[in-house]
Design a protein around this motif. Structure first.
Motif, PDB file in Angstrom:
ATOM      1  N   ARG A 114       0.827  -1.209   0.000  1.00  0.00           N
ATOM      2  CA  ARG A 114       0.000   0.000   0.000  1.00  0.00           C
ATOM      3  C   ARG A 114       0.860   1.257   0.000  1.00  0.00           C
ATOM      4  NH1 ARG A 114      -2.407  -3.787   2.733  1.00  0.00           N
ATOM      5  NH2 ARG A 114      -4.493  -4.441   2.120  1.00  0.00           N
ATOM      6  N   GLY A 115       2.009   1.159  -0.610  1.00  0.00           N
ATOM      7  CA  GLY A 115       2.943   2.280  -0.649  1.00  0.00           C
ATOM      8  C   GLY A 115       2.623   3.277  -1.751  1.00  0.00           C
ATOM      9  N   SER A 116       3.513   4.236  -1.869  1.00  0.00           N
ATOM     10  CA  SER A 116       3.262   5.380  -2.742  1.00  0.00           C
ATOM     11  C   SER A 116       3.179   5.020  -4.220  1.00  0.00           C
ATOM     12  CB  SER A 116       4.366   6.416  -2.533  1.00  0.00           C
ATOM     13  OG  SER A 116       4.302   6.913  -1.225  1.00  0.00           O
ATOM     14  N   SER A 117       4.087   4.177  -4.685  1.00  0.00           N
ATOM     15  CA  SER A 117       4.044   3.861  -6.119  1.00  0.00           C
ATOM     16  C   SER A 117       2.768   3.085  -6.459  1.00  0.00           C
ATOM     17  CB  SER A 117       5.293   3.091  -6.557  1.00  0.00           C
ATOM     18  OG  SER A 117       5.471   1.901  -5.817  1.00  0.00           O
ATOM     19  N   ASN A 118       2.367   2.187  -5.570  1.00  0.00           N
ATOM     20  CA  ASN A 118       1.134   1.444  -5.842  1.00  0.00           C
ATOM     21  C   ASN A 118      -0.106   2.327  -5.726  1.00  0.00           C
ATOM     22  OD1 ASN A 118       2.618  -0.789  -6.411  1.00  0.00           O
ATOM     23  ND2 ASN A 118       2.193  -1.859  -4.488  1.00  0.00           N
ATOM     24  N   MET A 119       0.008   3.402  -4.938  1.00  0.00           N
ATOM     25  CA  MET A 119      -1.107   4.366  -4.898  1.00  0.00           C
ATOM     26  C   MET A 119      -1.279   5.031  -6.263  1.00  0.00           C
ATOM     27  SD  MET A 119      -0.363   6.030  -1.165  1.00  0.00           S
ATOM     28  CE  MET A 119      -1.475   7.416  -1.333  1.00  0.00           C
ATOM     29  N   LEU A 120      -0.166   5.379  -6.894  1.00  0.00           N
ATOM     30  CA  LEU A 120      -0.267   5.953  -8.250  1.00  0.00           C
ATOM     31  C   LEU A 120      -0.819   4.911  -9.226  1.00  0.00           C
ATOM     32  CD1 LEU A 120       2.969   8.097  -8.801  1.00  0.00           C
ATOM     33  CD2 LEU A 120       0.804   8.755  -7.748  1.00  0.00           C
ATOM     34  N   ALA A 121      -0.392   3.665  -9.041  1.00  0.00           N
ATOM     35  CA  ALA A 121      -0.911   2.598  -9.912  1.00  0.00           C
ATOM     36  C   ALA A 121      -2.436   2.489  -9.755  1.00  0.00           C
ATOM     37  CB  ALA A 121      -0.248   1.273  -9.574  1.00  0.00           C
ATOM     38  N   ASP A 122      -2.902   2.541  -8.517  1.00  0.00           N
ATOM     39  CA  ASP A 122      -4.356   2.433  -8.282  1.00  0.00           C
ATOM     40  C   ASP A 122      -5.112   3.564  -8.977  1.00  0.00           C
ATOM     41  OD1 ASP A 122      -3.962   0.173  -6.780  1.00  0.00           O
ATOM     42  OD2 ASP A 122      -4.134   1.186  -4.833  1.00  0.00           O
ATOM     43  N   GLU A 123      -4.546   4.761  -8.937  1.00  0.00           N
ATOM     44  CA  GLU A 123      -5.211   5.897  -9.593  1.00  0.00           C
ATOM     45  C   GLU A 123      -5.200   5.734 -11.113  1.00  0.00           C
ATOM     46  OE1 GLU A 123      -7.029   8.691  -8.181  1.00  0.00           O
ATOM     47  OE2 GLU A 123      -7.007   6.898  -6.945  1.00  0.00           O
ATOM     48  N   PHE A 124      -4.071   5.284 -11.631  1.00  0.00           N
ATOM     49  CA  PHE A 124      -4.008   5.010 -13.074  1.00  0.00           C
ATOM     50  C   PHE A 124      -5.079   3.979 -13.451  1.00  0.00           C
ATOM     51  CE2 PHE A 124      -2.853   2.206 -16.476  1.00  0.00           C
ATOM     52  CZ  PHE A 124      -2.517   3.059 -17.505  1.00  0.00           C
ATOM     53  N   ILE A 125      -5.160   2.919 -12.662  1.00  0.00           N
ATOM     54  CA  ILE A 125      -6.101   1.825 -12.952  1.00  0.00           C
ATOM     55  C   ILE A 125      -7.541   2.335 -12.886  1.00  0.00           C
ATOM     56  CG2 ILE A 125      -7.025  -0.341 -11.991  1.00  0.00           C
ATOM     57  CD1 ILE A 125      -4.026  -0.961 -11.188  1.00  0.00           C
ATOM     58  N   ARG A 126      -7.822   3.168 -11.890  1.00  0.00           N
ATOM     59  CA  ARG A 126      -9.178   3.733 -11.766  1.00  0.00           C
ATOM     60  C   ARG A 126      -9.555   4.480 -13.056  1.00  0.00           C
ATOM     61  NH1 ARG A 126     -11.640   8.291  -9.393  1.00  0.00           N
ATOM     62  NH2 ARG A 126      -9.653   9.305  -8.893  1.00  0.00           N
ATOM     63  N   GLY A 127      -8.636   5.311 -13.536  1.00  0.00           N
ATOM     64  CA  GLY A 127      -8.908   6.054 -14.763  1.00  0.00           C
ATOM     65  C   GLY A 127      -9.040   5.142 -15.970  1.00  0.00           C
ATOM     66  N   ALA A 128      -8.158   4.156 -16.047  1.00  0.00           N
ATOM     67  CA  ALA A 128      -8.165   3.267 -17.221  1.00  0.00           C
ATOM     68  C   ALA A 128      -9.420   2.403 -17.249  1.00  0.00           C
ATOM     69  CB  ALA A 128      -6.911   2.395 -17.204  1.00  0.00           C
ATOM     70  N   LYS A 129      -9.878   1.980 -16.067  1.00  0.00           N
ATOM     71  CA  LYS A 129     -11.122   1.187 -16.026  1.00  0.00           C
ATOM     72  C   LYS A 129     -12.308   2.034 -16.442  1.00  0.00           C
ATOM     73  CE  LYS A 129     -10.104  -2.545 -12.800  1.00  0.00           C
ATOM     74  NZ  LYS A 129     -10.162  -3.017 -11.406  1.00  0.00           N
ATOM     75  N   GLU A 130     -12.313   3.278 -16.018  1.00  0.00           N
ATOM     76  CA  GLU A 130     -13.401   4.183 -16.421  1.00  0.00           C
ATOM     77  C   GLU A 130     -13.438   4.352 -17.939  1.00  0.00           C
ATOM     78  OE1 GLU A 130     -13.413   6.915 -12.371  1.00  0.00           O
ATOM     79  OE2 GLU A 130     -13.262   7.920 -14.306  1.00  0.00           O
ATOM     80  N   SER A 131     -12.269   4.243 -18.550  1.00  0.00           N
ATOM     81  CA  SER A 131     -12.213   4.358 -20.014  1.00  0.00           C
ATOM     82  C   SER A 131     -12.404   3.020 -20.721  1.00  0.00           C
ATOM     83  CB  SER A 131     -10.879   4.985 -20.432  1.00  0.00           C
ATOM     84  OG  SER A 131     -10.830   6.317 -20.004  1.00  0.00           O
ATOM     85  N   GLY A 132     -12.732   2.003 -19.947  1.00  0.00           N
ATOM     86  CA  GLY A 132     -13.121   0.726 -20.545  1.00  0.00           C
ATOM     87  C   GLY A 132     -12.002  -0.258 -20.804  1.00  0.00           C
TER      88      GLY A 132
END
Ligand SMILES: Cc1cc2nc3c(=O)[nH]c(=O)nc-3n(C[C@H](O)[C@H](O)[C@H](O)COP(=O)(O)O)c2cc1C
Length: 178
Positions: free
Chosen positions: A13-31
């Motif tokens: 649950r560190g910082s780099s994985n936090m950025l990954a989670d945000e990237f994933i959130r955006g990418a999932k929203e885009s399908g």
């Protein structure tokens, strides 16, 4: 498209994985279809340079790379490299993954994968990402990767620091627009 997110930190649950989670959130929203792969927790051994693969064949090492990750890399449209800066460079676990490209470098090069880089560091200086970014750009050039964006999160030394940084939004936005 299919996106493979390669996480490399020991801090789940560190910082780099936090950025990954945000990237994933955006990418999932885009399908997009996301596969997360934790390089840190996989059994991936360094390239031993035996050249038995001839840059185009099976690796002699039957570890998680050969059994699983290589197939995931081949099947994906985009690779996201997620990493903390370690001594001004890529962490060893992720560099090891790149070194293991060796057994299928020509094949991978012709695939023209899309890529992105999400990185964090404690320092917030002009130079802290110099090597990390230069290496990424050189890798894209050599492997014919198509860069889709980079987040270089300076001053992201802890999850609390990262949470309130602008880099969370930057990572989300790259995910949204790829
Ligand atoms: C072995 C090691 C080396 C590090 N080297 C650097 C460095 O060169 N520059 C820097 O700013 N931070 C450095 N850091 C700090 C991490 O990059 C920073 O704390 C980051 O937020 C950790 O990300 P994570 O939570 O995803 O693991 C280092 C940390 C470790 C454990």
């Amino acid at each position: 498209m299919k996106i493979l997110v390669l996480k490399s930190s020991g801090n789940k649950r560190g910082s780099s994985n936090m950025l990954a989670d945000e990237f994933i959130r955006g990418a999932k929203e885009s399908g997009h279809e996301i596969t997360e792969y934790d390089v840190f927790r996989a059994d991936i051994r360094p390239c031993i340079g035996c050249n038995r693969c001839g840059m185009d064949g099976p690796c002699v090492q039957k570890d998680d790379y050969e059994k699983t990750l290589k197939g995931l890399i081949k099947a994906t449209d985009m690779i996201v490299f997620v990493m903390p800066v370690y001594y001004y460079n890529w962490p060893a676990q992720l560099k090891t993954v790149v070194d293991r490209f060796y057994s299928f470098t020509p094949e991978l090069t012709y695939m023209h994968k899309k890529t992105a880089l999400l990185s964090v560091a404690w320092d917030d200086t002009d130079t802290v990402f110099a090597v990390v970014e230069a290496y990424y750009r050189q890798l894209c050039s050599y492997m014919d990767f198509r860069d889709q964006g980079t987040v270089l999160g300076g001053g992201c030394g802890t999850p609390a620091m990262t949470r309130q940084s602008r880099y969370m939004k930057d990572a989300y936005e790259i995910g949204r627009r790829v």
